[in-house]
Design an enzyme around this catalytic site. Structure first.
Site, PDB file in Angstrom:
ATOM      1  N   ASP A   1       0.838  -1.193   0.000  1.00  0.00           N
ATOM      2  CA  ASP A   1       0.000   0.000   0.000  1.00  0.00           C
ATOM      3  C   ASP A   1       0.882   1.255   0.000  1.00  0.00           C
ATOM      4  OD1 ASP A   1      -2.329   1.833   0.846  1.00  0.00           O
ATOM      5  OD2 ASP A   1      -3.275  -0.138   0.860  1.00  0.00           O
TER       6      ASP A   1
ATOM      7  N   HIS B   1      -3.588   5.901   3.675  1.00  0.00           N
ATOM      8  CA  HIS B   1      -4.376   4.741   3.249  1.00  0.00           C
ATOM      9  C   HIS B   1      -3.809   3.449   3.817  1.00  0.00           C
ATOM     10  CE1 HIS B   1      -5.911   1.645   0.437  1.00  0.00           C
ATOM     11  NE2 HIS B   1      -6.953   2.444   0.280  1.00  0.00           N
TER      12      HIS B   1
ATOM     13  N   SER C   1     -18.379 -10.816   0.773  1.00  0.00           N
ATOM     14  CA  SER C   1     -18.460  -9.372   0.896  1.00  0.00           C
ATOM     15  C   SER C   1     -17.651  -8.914   2.110  1.00  0.00           C
ATOM     16  CB  SER C   1     -19.921  -8.943   1.036  1.00  0.00           C
ATOM     17  OG  SER C   1     -20.628  -9.239  -0.139  1.00  0.00           O
TER      18      SER C   1
END
Length: 377
Positions: free
Chosen positions: A160, A191, A323
């Site tokens: 990231d 982030h 999900s």
């Protein structure tokens, strides 16, 4: 999506050569880095073959630059070897590119392009309803229940924007790994720190004892080239192998871009080598089959759900796993690997088996299963 390259401006002649590689391109050229390429070698290419090929390519490149005069083409950037999947990246002039494409050892060449972190909407100091939801079979609970092992013994690579490894929420469990995107060894965007916090911080983390490694592949604008992301995966696989933790290591990739062959193949090999990969489906409200590395069959791709158990309006969809967001999935993988002793390669199937059919209106060809951490409630 990667397709066979047919036209490359008007300056590059594509020559038909027996056993030559293929030149790929993207339908959407918006994020392509002009003049930068990822070269993937044919299956069976040894490390010594790769070294010899790169020496040959360097000589070709230098020879072409000498004929052309000063140029911005700078040559090699990264080399890759993920479980025998070998290649390299660099910036090359058209003549050198043409020679590389037509080399008998080359499988394909793909333009390098910029991938982006998936957007996170952050409410500072907000309670994490997500923790309560993944630890209960019904919604509405605020308490987070989890196994006491809490991911202990598992190492999480966060590919990231970096991690603020000195943040007190990480309790000394975060370390700096590698930076492949710039010269600033810290998280200038936030982030990556947020993602790491969701995986393993003491207050908001899913797995509160997991160790975290910052693998910086995205800059302060939350973007980075595919070549750097592949180099980050390559480094993580080698790092896990050196530490003897393949099978007990996870990697979070909360980033996305249009489907890219090289990035997908690198992710596949990382899984084969023994890493669990948790990947964001993306935030473009489209089928994740159009995203990389979310479209890889062997990674654990996660879409987002809302507090009312409906698919989040921004989340991508498709027949790709459970999900909830990728960091939550990685955290649950760490919990299961720690508490049940399962290997990284088994974790995604275990997560899918435990997931509950709770999502309403999930989208076309999309699972309705919601992430669950096996708390027993």
């Amino acid at each position: 999506m990667s397709i066979l390259f047919k036209i490359f401006a008007s300056t590059l002649a594509v020559v038909s050569v027996v056993n030559a590689g293929e030149l790929l391109n993207f339908e959407n050229e918006r994020d392509i880095i002009r003049g930068s390429y990822i070269v993937v070698m044919k299956d069976g290419t040894s490390s010594s073959d790769l070294k010899s090929h790169m020496n040959w390519a360097a000589n070709v490149h230098h020879g072409n630059l000498a004929k052309q005069g000063p140029s911005r083409s700078i040559g090699f950037q990264f080399s890759f070897d993920i479980g025998g999947w070998r290649g390299y990246s660099g910036k090359f002039d058209n003549d050198t590119l043409n020679a590389i494409v037509n080399n008998a050892h080359v499988k394909y060449v793909e333009p390098d392009r910029m991938a982006s972190a998936t957007v996170l909407k952050i409410q500072k100091n907000a309670p994490s309803w997500g923790l309560g939801r993944i630890s209960h079979t019904f919604r509405g609970f605020k308490n987070y229940l989890y196994h006491s092992s809490a991911g202990e013994g598992v190492l999480a690579y966060v590919v990231d924007t970096g991690i603020d490894i000195n943040h007190p929420e990480f309790e000394g469990r975060a370390e700096w790994g590698i930076n492949v995107v710039d010269e600033v060894d810290t998280d200038e965007h936030g982030h990556g720190t947020h993602v790491a916090g969701t995986i393993g911080s003491k207050t908001f983390g899913v797995a509160k004892k997991v160790k975290l490694v910052a693998v910086k592949a995205l800059g302060k604008d939350s973007r980075g080239p595919d070549s750097g992301i592949i180099a980050a995966m390559d480094w993580a696989v080698k790092h896990a192998k050196e530490r003897g933790i393949l099978g007990k290591a996870i990697m979070n990739l909360s980033l996305t871009g249009d489907t890219a062959t090289a990035l997908n193949e690198a992710a596949e090999r990382a899984v084969e080598e023994g890493l669990f990969l948790g990947v964001a489906a993306g935030n473009n409200n489209r089928d994740a089959i159009n995203e990389s590395p979310a479209s890889v069959e062997t990674v654990c791709t996660a879409g987002a759900s809302a507090e009312n158990d409906e698919k989040a309006s921004f989340s991508n969809f498709g027949s790709l796993r459970t999900s909830m967001a990728a960091p939550h999935v990685c955290g649950v993988a760490a919990l299961l690997m720690s508490s049940e002793g399962i290997k990284a390669q088994e974790a995604c199937d275990r997560i899918k088996k435990l997931a509950r059919p709770a999502i309403r209106n999930p989208g076309n060809s999309t699972t309705n299963k919601l992430l669950y951490n096996k708390s027993g409630f």
